[in-house]
Write a protein that holds these residues in place. Structure first.
Motif, PDB file in Angstrom:
ATOM      1  N   PHE A  65       0.843  -1.205   0.000  1.00 50.66           N
ATOM      2  CA  PHE A  65       0.000   0.000   0.000  1.00 50.66           C
ATOM      3  C   PHE A  65       0.878   1.256   0.000  1.00 50.66           C
ATOM      4  N   LEU A  68       2.104   1.785  -3.354  1.00 50.18           N
ATOM      5  CA  LEU A  68       1.032   2.333  -4.189  1.00 50.18           C
ATOM      6  C   LEU A  68       0.903   3.834  -3.990  1.00 50.18           C
ATOM      7  N   LEU A  69       0.981   4.258  -2.730  1.00 50.14           N
ATOM      8  CA  LEU A  69       0.887   5.696  -2.466  1.00 50.14           C
ATOM      9  C   LEU A  69       2.020   6.445  -3.159  1.00 50.14           C
ATOM     10  N   VAL A  73       1.403   8.790  -6.457  1.00 46.00           N
ATOM     11  CA  VAL A  73       1.629  10.239  -6.453  1.00 46.00           C
ATOM     12  C   VAL A  73       2.509  10.627  -7.635  1.00 46.00           C
ATOM     13  N   LEU A  75       2.603   9.163 -10.523  1.00 42.81           N
ATOM     14  CA  LEU A  75       1.786   9.125 -11.750  1.00 42.81           C
ATOM     15  C   LEU A  75       0.889  10.358 -11.879  1.00 42.81           C
ATOM     16  N   PHE A  79      -0.373  12.345 -15.241  1.00 41.46           N
ATOM     17  CA  PHE A  79      -1.637  11.804 -15.739  1.00 41.46           C
ATOM     18  C   PHE A  79      -2.674  12.920 -15.847  1.00 41.46           C
ATOM     19  N   THR A 107      -1.407   8.657 -20.485  1.00 42.14           N
ATOM     20  CA  THR A 107      -0.866   7.365 -20.058  1.00 42.14           C
ATOM     21  C   THR A 107       0.247   6.930 -21.005  1.00 42.14           C
ATOM     22  N   ILE A 110       3.277   8.985 -20.174  1.00 38.81           N
ATOM     23  CA  ILE A 110       3.968   8.449 -18.997  1.00 38.81           C
ATOM     24  C   ILE A 110       4.794   7.238 -19.402  1.00 38.81           C
ATOM     25  N   HIS A 124       3.267   0.414 -10.084  1.00 42.38           N
ATOM     26  CA  HIS A 124       1.975   0.721  -9.476  1.00 42.38           C
ATOM     27  C   HIS A 124       1.002  -0.437  -9.692  1.00 42.38           C
ATOM     28  N   ALA A 128      -0.382  -3.121  -6.931  1.00 41.90           N
ATOM     29  CA  ALA A 128      -1.821  -3.309  -6.723  1.00 41.90           C
ATOM     30  C   ALA A 128      -2.155  -4.796  -6.675  1.00 41.90           C
ATOM     31  N   GLY A 166     -10.068  -2.108  -1.413  1.00 43.01           N
ATOM     32  CA  GLY A 166      -8.890  -2.325  -2.254  1.00 43.01           C
ATOM     33  C   GLY A 166      -9.295  -2.803  -3.636  1.00 43.01           C
ATOM     34  N   PRO A 177      -6.783   4.698 -17.548  1.00 44.64           N
ATOM     35  CA  PRO A 177      -6.115   5.005 -18.823  1.00 44.64           C
ATOM     36  C   PRO A 177      -7.075   5.106 -20.014  1.00 44.64           C
ATOM     37  N   ASN A 296      -0.277  -4.689 -18.281  1.00 42.77           N
ATOM     38  CA  ASN A 296      -1.217  -3.739 -18.869  1.00 42.77           C
ATOM     39  C   ASN A 296      -0.581  -2.830 -19.933  1.00 42.77           C
ATOM     40  N   ASP A 316      -9.015  -7.564 -14.525  1.00 43.66           N
ATOM     41  CA  ASP A 316      -7.919  -7.943 -13.638  1.00 43.66           C
ATOM     42  C   ASP A 316      -8.381  -9.145 -12.807  1.00 43.66           C
TER      43      ASP A 316
END
Ligand code: HEM
Ligand code: FES
Lengths: 583, 380
Positions: A65, A68-69, A73, A75, A79, A107, A110, A124, A128, A166, A177, A296, A316
């Protein structure tokens, strides 16, 4: 073993050396005079955390997690959550000049025009996957070991909320995206919403800001993805941790580990170092996966177009099981008075997940209601020692697994050269029968494992040493478990101590017995089922008797012929013992 | 508290939820029916601490120290390599040079990952080899508060409630509850402008084909090929062909060459108006009720949007005339009014009535005669 402890190095000395307050002391004093940290941290700095590999699963969830944070941030800096149409002009040749939404274009930017951007996107996404997978396995660990029992039910509830949030967080992120695959998912979500009786159409129009796809969905999902759900997750994770600290972690039974204490390493330094080090490991693994494994690749799917679809469209993996339910559901729909009831969508995708989630949430309360057990529990149980509970979860897992497999029915059909119709008909039956079979097998399996434990306690474990008797018969030599192990195996409740028979409970403090109605009759029946056939650990007398018998055998019939077997099993030192024994 | 527990008073009802029940006496929880002596094996107590090699051997200790520092040092090297990779390897054109990923992504991921991993492994190694490893034991306490605390809290709560007078002044209490409850209404009403109502969209017609019951198809609009936009003659199609098609309106431009329908409006239009055209032997077609003149020389036109949850259907099997939706495998028989022959969809694909215009091109006779796409409450 004798050890010259005068040589014991500094690593284990804890004698405090008095020093003059250094700069750190000055800072600490400054902080304490304002924040009162001294009192707050007095107990917690050396708080005890028991150690076991399975306690790491929750930690993986926590640290992924954090990853992910951090990656999320990063991204957000590039984005652009807009559905405004532009023509892509970035570095990726194959899509240059193609009309797409700004979110898809950013996307791609990036991925191809920000150094480290693709790494962060993939990190990321991998984090996840890790986040959700580790939460699920953590949940299984908790349930199989009985850590959900009093006083930890609320943490179970929080954990379940974390899992569902989650999952939603993953779905919203996956949709951002605006590529062909995720757009197809959003399209399906629109269909799901429209299947809800009475309010469905309105929900869809409100969420999409008009007709699907509209121009509002991506910005709204974005807000949900980076603000709303992360905020809720953060708050719930904080509550989860606070309760963990308040309750103190459960521990496995063993010598010196009881219901009244908690044994392990102190928070500072060992636990903090191990947990902190583990954060870097999870972070590092995510980075390696992000750098080396494609996930992805939205540029291969292209921008969303409602008239296009990629073959084998799959969500997913964590969205796979309701998708399976949706696939095997018969096409039922009814019309009453000009209204449409889409059972074929509403039941599998709205009702079923809600129902399953409710069951999950209520499991600790259902168990406590059936057993009537109101005691606190801090020692973990081995799954075999709660056969019905273990079997229940395995049944739920089987249901989940079969539904998940049904979600890949097209892939199974292609791989196994079966017809999709056959697979679907098979699955329709299997999702009902499979869990029942799994329940029965697991329960019997647990009970035979319990029996095997008793066998080991009473008659020792199998050494693999084959004995030949004077009469020419062969038998395997058994040896007693060492005390620590034997104690750990017996450190569990007897069933008669783990439940309150219906009718004897509910006597309130004033001595008024609870009314016995239909509920308690059902409870009585469930109680019988819950404990039926469980094997109890031997009593002291039984153990004594068995050991006596074994000794008799060893010293009587086999005297002088037997090696006592200890020489081979490495369980204790053998110096000074002769192979033949001298008794 | 648990030490002081009183066995006698609970003898007959060992599970009554009193405070002293919160922690069982022994790990086996045998405080109830089975007496302590029945425990088969007594608790041998915590095992003695075992010294590690690094505790007793200074050489080992030094070695471990070097090991840990070495790991941290390697991590620093990885960070340097990360910086080098960041500034030397380009992305963009070289996005798939290594392992299908760009050299930059692979190099950055590897160096960054290793830098983190090495720190993690180093810290854990430090903890295992060099930090004190005495296990310590702490007592647990029941989660519930002590009786005194409970009483004090209750007393405080009661005092507070008493002083507020909330019990004595029902008028004040109830009017407050009502007022606060009503505050829920603004919270809900404020969400009203999230989107227009389905009926209003249909009525206002702010863009072509607005509303769930309409699409951009109109009487006489040509059916043109997807992507390229060329009109189609029935004779262009072989028996067994399936063509993805859209309304001609998607390709219409104004005087400046700007598309009449574009951006979001185009996406909305596409999500309802996309069709498939198939041609089969006219005698293979089972003509639906009232659909006698909907086909042109064995050419039929159906909505491409699955009636299940809206994926575009795609896979056509010409021998059986079945078309399959890739999302959940609903299968429709195009020879028989596209009725569902398998899968979770409940409705046939809507059919678009076809005709030919003066130049012999396929055109729509009208809009669809029923809503396309997933079912919804008001659909009827
Ligand atoms: C539990 C937490 C989270 C989960 C499960 C999650 C999951 C995801 C997933 C699966 C994607 C799709 C990635 C892809 O394109 O392959 C995504 C995208 C994204 N996430 Fe998250 N995320 C989480 C937290 C966050 C947070 C906290 C932020 C920001 C503060 C964030 C920002 C973003 C952004 C900006 C994107 C779109 C960028 C892109 O797809 O390239 N996420 N998320
Ligand atoms: S959307 Fe076509 S079968 Fe589900």
């Amino acid at each position: 073993m004798s050890i010259d402890t005068s040589k014991v190095a500094t690593s284990n000395s804890s004698a405090a050396v008095a020093k003059k307050p250094g700069r750190a002391g000055v800072v600490a004093n400054w902080a304490d005079e304002r924040l009162g940290l001294g009192t707050a941290m007095k107990k917690n700095l050396r708080k005890v955390f028991p150690d076991h590999w399975s306690f790491m699963l929750g930690e993986i969830a926590l640290w992924s997690f954090v990853v992910l944070l951090l990656s999320g941030v990063f991204l957000t800096l590039w984005f652009n959550p807009s559905m405004g149409e532009i023509h892509y002009e970035g570095s990726y040749d194959q899509l240059r000049g193609v009309a797409m939404s700004e979110s898809m274009a950013s996307t791609l930017d990036i991925s191809f025009d920000v150094r480290g951007g693709l790494l962060m996107r993939q990190m990321h996404h991998w984090a996840a996957m890790l986040f959700i997978a580790s939460m699920m396995i953590h949940l299984l660990r908790v349930f199989f070991t009985g850590a959900h029992r009093k006083p930890r039910e609320m943490n179970w509830v929080i954990g379940c909320l974390l899992l569902i949030l989650g999952t939603l967080e993953g779905f919203t992120g996956y949709s951002l995206p605006d590529d062909l695959l995720s757009g197809t998912g959003v399209r399906a979500a629109d269909g799901f919403m429209k299947s809800i009786p009475v309010v469905g159409t309105y929900l869809s129009f409100f969420l999409f800001g008009g007709e699907f796809p509209g121009d509002a969905i991506i910005p709204r999902l974005y807000m949900i993805h980076i603000l709303l759900i992360p905020g809720l997750l953060l708050a719930l994770i904080a509550a989860h941790m606070l309760l963990l600290v308040y309750h103190k972690h459960t521990q496995w039974p063993g010598p010196g580990r009881t219901e009244q204490n908690v044994v392990g390493f102190p928070m500072l330094p060992v636990y903090a170092a191990k947990a902190g080090g583990f954060f870097f490991i999870v972070f590092g693994v995510c980075a390696l996966m992000g750098g080396l494994l494609t996930i992805n690749p939205v540029w291969k799917y292209g921008p969303y177009d409602p008239t296009k679809v990629t073959a084998g469209s799959q969500p997913d993996w964590y969205m796979g099981w309701p998708d399976g339910a949706l696939r095997i559901m018969p096409g039922w729909e009814s019309e009453f008075w000009g209204t449409t009831w889409s059972w074929n969508v509403f039941l599998p995708i709205i009702v079923l997940p809600g129902l399953m989630f409710t069951i999950l949430l209520l499991l600790p309360f259902l168990e406590a209601w059936v057993t009537g057990d109101k005691r606190e529990h801090h020692l973990l149980q081995r799954p075999r020692n709660a056969p019905t509970r273990t079997a229940l979860m395995v049944a739920l897992m089987t249901f989940y697994g079969l539904m998940w497999a049904a979600g890949g029915n097209d892939i199974i059909a292609i791989k196994l050269h079966l017809s999709i119709n056959q697979i679907t008909y098979f699955m329709r039956a299997a999702v009902f029968i499979g869990p029942v079979i799994a329940f029965m097998i697991t329960r019997r399996w647990c009970i035979s494992l319990q029996r095997q434990d008793n066998e080991k306690l009473l008659h020792g474990y199998e050494t693999g040493v084959i004995m030949r008797s004077p009469e020419g018969g062969y038998s395997e030599r058994h040896l007693p478990l060492d005390t620590a192990k034997a104690y750990a195996v017996t450190a569990r409740d007897r069933d008669e101590a783990s439940y309150v028979p219906v009718g004897t409970d509910g006597v309130d403090p004033n001595g008024v017995p609870a009314p016995t109605g239909r509920g308690s009759k059902l409870r009585g029946r469930l109680q019988t089922l819950w404990f039926a056939d469980n094997i109890q650990k031997p009593t002291a007398a039984e153990l004594e008797e068995a050991h006596h018998h074994a000794e008799h055998e060893a010293h009587g019939e086999l005297e002088g012929v037997s090696a006592d077997g200890h020489q081979f099993d490495g369980h204790h030192a053998v110096e000074g013992e002769t192979l033949r024994g001298d008794h | 508290m648990t030490d002081a527990r009183d066995h006698e008073s609970h003898e007959n009802d060992p599970h009554e939820g009193g405070s002293s029940q919160n922690l069982p006496d022994s790990p086996a929880g045998s405080a109830g029916a089975v007496p302590e002596s029945a425990e088969p094996i007594p608790d041998p107590g915590l095992p003695a601490h075992v010294w590690r090699p690094t505790d007793v051997d200074e050489a080992q200790e030094k070695r471990a120290e070097r090991q840990v520092a070495g790991l941290f040092g390697l991590s620093a090297v990885c960070v340097v390599l990360f910086l080098v990779a960041y500034f030397t390897l380009d992305i963009g054109d070289n996005h798939d040079t290594v392992a299908g990923l760009g050299a930059s992504t692979v190099a950055l991921g590897t160096t960054f990952g290793l830098a983190l991993l090495l720190i993690g492994v180093g810290i854990i190694q430090w903890a295992r080899k060099l930090m004190g490893d005495h296990e310590i034991s702490e007592l647990r306490h029941p989660a519930r508060s002590s009786d005194e605390d409970r009483e004090a809290t209750l007393a405080a709560l009661n005092a507070g409630l008493e002083e507020s007078g909330i019990g004595r002044r029902p008028l004040v209490r109830n009017s407050l509850l009502g007022a606060v409850g009503l505050l829920g209404l603004p919270a809900i009403v404020l969400l009203r402008d999230l989107g227009p109502l389905p009926g209003d969209v249909q009525e206002d017609q702010e863009y072509p084909g607005a509303g769930l019951e309409r699409t951009v198809w109109t009487k006489g609009m040509r059916v043109v090929r997807d992507v390229v936009g060329t009109p189609i003659r029935a004779a262009d199609l072989e028996i067994g062909d399936l063509v993805n098609a859209v309304p001609e309106a998607f390709f219409e431009v104004d005087g400046e060459g700007e598309h009449l329908i574009e951006g979001i409006e185009l996406q909305i239009a596409k999500s309802k108006a996309a069709v498939i055209i198939v041609r089969m032997e006219p005698d293979e077609i089972i003509v639906g009720e009232g659909r006698d003149n909907w086909a042109v020389d064995g050419v039929l036109c159906y909505s491409k949007i699955c009636t299940h949850v809206g994926c575009p259907i795609s896979l056509y099997e010409r021998t059986t005339h079945h078309v399959l939706c890739p999302c959940h495998q609903s299968t429709f028989d195009l020879a028989d009014s596209a009725r569902v022959v398998f899968g979770p969809a409940a409705r046939a694909l809507p059919q678009l009535p076809l005709a030919v215009d003066d130049e012999g091109y396929l055109v729509a006779q009208s809009d669809f005669t029923e809503p396309v796409g997933p079912s919804y409450w008001e659909r009827g």
